[in-house]
Scaffold this motif. Structure first.
Motif, short mmCIF file in Angstrom:
data_model
loop_
_atom_site.label_atom_id
_atom_site.label_comp_id
_atom_site.label_asym_id
_atom_site.label_seq_id
_atom_site.Cartn_x
_atom_site.Cartn_y
_atom_site.Cartn_z
N ALA A 1 46.84 41.55 39.94
CA ALA A 1 46.69 40.34 40.29
C ALA A 1 47.11 38.98 39.02
O ALA A 1 47.58 38.34 39.05
CB ALA A 1 45.20 39.81 40.91
N LEU A 2 46.31 39.71 37.87
CA LEU A 2 46.51 38.91 36.79
C LEU A 2 47.93 38.74 36.38
O LEU A 2 48.57 37.66 36.06
CB LEU A 2 45.66 39.26 35.46
N ALA A 3 48.96 39.86 36.32
CA ALA A 3 50.07 39.87 36.17
C ALA A 3 50.94 38.90 37.07
O ALA A 3 52.05 38.26 36.78
CB ALA A 3 50.77 41.30 36.09
N GLY A 4 50.64 39.16 38.50
CA GLY A 4 51.19 38.29 39.20
C GLY A 4 51.10 36.85 39.10
O GLY A 4 51.92 35.99 39.39
N ALA B 1 49.23 36.02 43.18
CA ALA B 1 48.00 36.93 42.34
C ALA B 1 47.73 38.08 43.17
O ALA B 1 47.69 39.26 43.14
CB ALA B 1 46.89 36.07 41.87
N ALA B 2 47.31 37.46 44.60
CA ALA B 2 46.79 38.49 45.62
C ALA B 2 47.83 39.56 45.92
O ALA B 2 47.71 40.79 46.07
CB ALA B 2 46.30 37.94 46.78
N GLU B 3 49.30 39.18 46.09
CA GLU B 3 50.39 39.90 46.38
C GLU B 3 50.30 40.82 45.29
O GLU B 3 50.57 41.93 45.59
CB GLU B 3 51.77 39.13 46.73
N VAL C 1 43.10 40.14 52.37
CA VAL C 1 42.47 38.99 52.97
C VAL C 1 42.80 37.69 52.25
O VAL C 1 43.01 36.63 52.74
CB VAL C 1 40.76 39.26 53.22
N VAL C 2 42.50 37.69 50.85
CA VAL C 2 42.77 36.51 50.22
C VAL C 2 44.29 36.01 50.34
O VAL C 2 44.64 35.05 50.39
CB VAL C 2 42.18 36.80 48.58
N TYR C 3 45.08 37.13 50.26
CA TYR C 3 46.62 36.90 50.29
C TYR C 3 46.74 36.22 51.73
O TYR C 3 47.68 35.32 51.77
CB TYR C 3 47.30 37.94 50.19
N ALA C 4 46.37 36.90 52.66
CA ALA C 4 46.67 36.21 54.11
C ALA C 4 46.37 34.88 54.12
O ALA C 4 46.68 33.92 54.61
CB ALA C 4 45.91 37.17 55.11
N LEU C 5 44.95 34.39 53.65
CA LEU C 5 44.35 33.14 53.72
C LEU C 5 45.27 32.02 52.72
O LEU C 5 45.38 30.65 53.14
CB LEU C 5 42.85 33.12 53.27
N VAL D 1 50.04 45.19 45.40
CA VAL D 1 51.16 45.97 44.80
C VAL D 1 50.51 47.06 43.97
O VAL D 1 50.62 47.97 43.89
CB VAL D 1 52.43 45.34 44.26
N GLY D 2 49.68 46.62 42.76
CA GLY D 2 49.10 47.28 41.81
C GLY D 2 48.24 48.23 42.50
O GLY D 2 48.00 49.39 42.18
N ALA D 3 47.37 47.81 43.49
CA ALA D 3 46.29 48.78 44.05
C ALA D 3 47.05 49.94 44.92
O ALA D 3 46.77 51.04 44.79
CB ALA D 3 45.55 47.97 44.87
N LEU D 4 48.07 49.68 45.67
CA LEU D 4 48.90 50.55 46.39
C LEU D 4 49.50 51.53 45.47
O LEU D 4 49.47 52.83 45.67
CB LEU D 4 49.85 49.84 47.42
#
Length: 440
Positions: free
Chosen positions: A425-428, A74-76, A51-55, A80-83
């Motif tokens: 997110a931090l790495a991104g 960061a959201a993107e 949602v954050v990425y979309a916003l 990726v990390g979560a998936l």
């Protein structure tokens, strides 16, 4: 070495025990509920990042400059990390989204190989003589055991437990079986040993010491008393053996004469230590003792007599019944706290405890015995012990195993998904910031 195959009695027993002891319990279901809650939290975080990425992307597309790019990057990366971590965690227990992707559903498909690897790991790193020796040496078992056994209360407890175990063992044993074994052992031992020389040596010493004189005194005294009491019987026996043509009064006179002479002879032998008959008895016994030791015929006769006596049912019954007496004696001693058996056992254990506590040489010996015994067990039966692990794991149902393992460690694995989202997110954010700065 036995017990290493997949169809041996050890393997079959391990599979049976494993199947019976490995069950999905109510506690496991409670843990799975906790796992599901953590899954929901990790998935909710993924949706939040999405949602954050979309916003952020929408804001950037609307012309907002500055922060939307950083937040979107960061959201993107967080998604990726979560998936990626979701895929890795899910692949341990099942196929992600049911797709036949290689190297997924690792636990259900590789359960047996994992069991073999675990058994090999335990065998190589735990069941080795060096590891066991070092560990036992560090425990200082002998000194600790000595300190514990030096306490009278502890020794009383050990003695009581030993007495209980002894009574239990005697109760379990079948009397008929033990009697048969005892009877066979005694008979076989008696038949294997020639008794004539031993009897001869004993009799020789008895005669040399004059110890048989009391027996002769007793026999003479009893013979005298019997003759006095049964004089009529002796005279009747003499008269009954006389020829039929002799007058009755002659037979009576002869009977009386024989009885008087026999009574006089027995009385003299009884009252005269130096009587010639006693000397004759001494010489007979001395000669017989010599024959028992040196004469082949005499020794053979004694052996035949021994065999005949051992073969008699009465003797076998007496030998077999010895176990009943021994058993009753041991049971009584084991039940009585003040019996000689328990008192001696208690004193011996207490003395051993004090020695183990203070004697360093004895401690070293005991430690050496324990280390040697443990090293022998792990080196000789290593395959049997490790096969217990591999065969037990092999007996588990794959799906049930996967569910049970996930119930125990799944909650911690969901933290990996959460951490992957945050770290991604931090790495991104860092990558986007560096790229923007360099391209700036």
């Amino acid at each position: 070495m036995t017990g290493t195959g997949t169809n041996t009695p050890t393997a079959r027993a391990a599979r049976t025990a494993g199947a019976a002891g490995f069950a999905y319990t109510a506690e496991d279901e409670e843990r799975r509920r906790g796992v599901r809650r953590m899954k929901a939290a990790a998935t909710a975080l993924l949706f939040l990042v999405a949602v954050v990425y979309a916003l952020a992307t929408w804001a950037e597309a609307s012309g907002v400059t500055g922060w939307p790019g950083y937040v979107a990057a960061a959201a993107e990366a967080g998604m990726v990390g979560a998936l990626a971590d979701w895929f890795a965690v899910t692949a341990l227990f099942r196929r992600p989204m049911g797709l036949p992707i290689p190297h997924t559903a690792i636990i259900p498909t590789k359960k047996d190989q994992l069991g073999e690897s675990l058994g090999t790991f335990v065998g190589e790193n735990f069941l080795s003589a060096d590891v066991v020796r070092v560990r036992l040496r560090a425990l200082d078992v002998a000194a600790r055991l000595g300190t514990w056994m030096a306490e009278p209360a502890h020794v009383d407890r050990v003695t009581a437990e030993l007495a209980t175990a002894l009574r239990g063992a005697l109760t379990v044993l079948r009397d008929a079986d033990v009697q048969a074994v005892v009877g066979e052992a005694i008979t076989r031992r008696a038949e294997a040993v020639e008794i004539a020389p031993g009897i001869g040596k004993t009799l020789d010493r008895v005669v040399a010491d004059g110890a048989h004189h009391r027996a002769v005194d007793l026999v003479c005294a009893r013979a005298h008393d019997w003759l006095v009491t049964h004089g009529d019987s002796v005279m009747d026996a003499v008269q009954g053996g006389a020829p039929g043509w002799t007058p009755r009064f002659v037979d009576r006179k002869v009977g009386e004469r024989v009885y008087k002479e026999l009574l006089r002879f027995v009385t003299e032998v009884r009252d005269m230590p130096g009587h010639p008959a006693r000397g004759a008895i001494d010489r007979f016994l001395a000669d017989f003792a010599g024959d028992l030791q040196a004469d082949t015929d005499t020794r053979a006769r004694v052996e035949r007599l021994k065999s005949e006596l051992l073969a008699r049912p009465e003797v076998q019954d007496v030998i077999a019944s010895a176990w009943a007496s021994i058993r009753a004696m041991i049971m009584s001693a084991a039940e009585d706290e003040n019996s000689e058996l328990r008192l001696r056992a208690r004193a011996s254990l207490l003395s051993l405890g004090v020695r183990l506590k203070t004697d360093t040489r004895l401690q070293g010996k005991v430690e050496g015995w324990l280390e040697d015994a443990a090293a022998y067990v792990v080196t000789t039966y290593r395959a049997e012990i490790t096969s217990l692990i591999t065969d037990t794991v092999a007996s588990w149902d794959a799906d049930q195993t996967s569910r049970k393992i996930e119930a125990h460690i799944g909650r911690d694995l969901q933290f990996i998904r959460i951490n992957g989202t945050v770290v991604g997110a931090l790495a991104g954010l860092v990558i986007h910031t560096v790229s923007h700065s360099l391209g700036g």
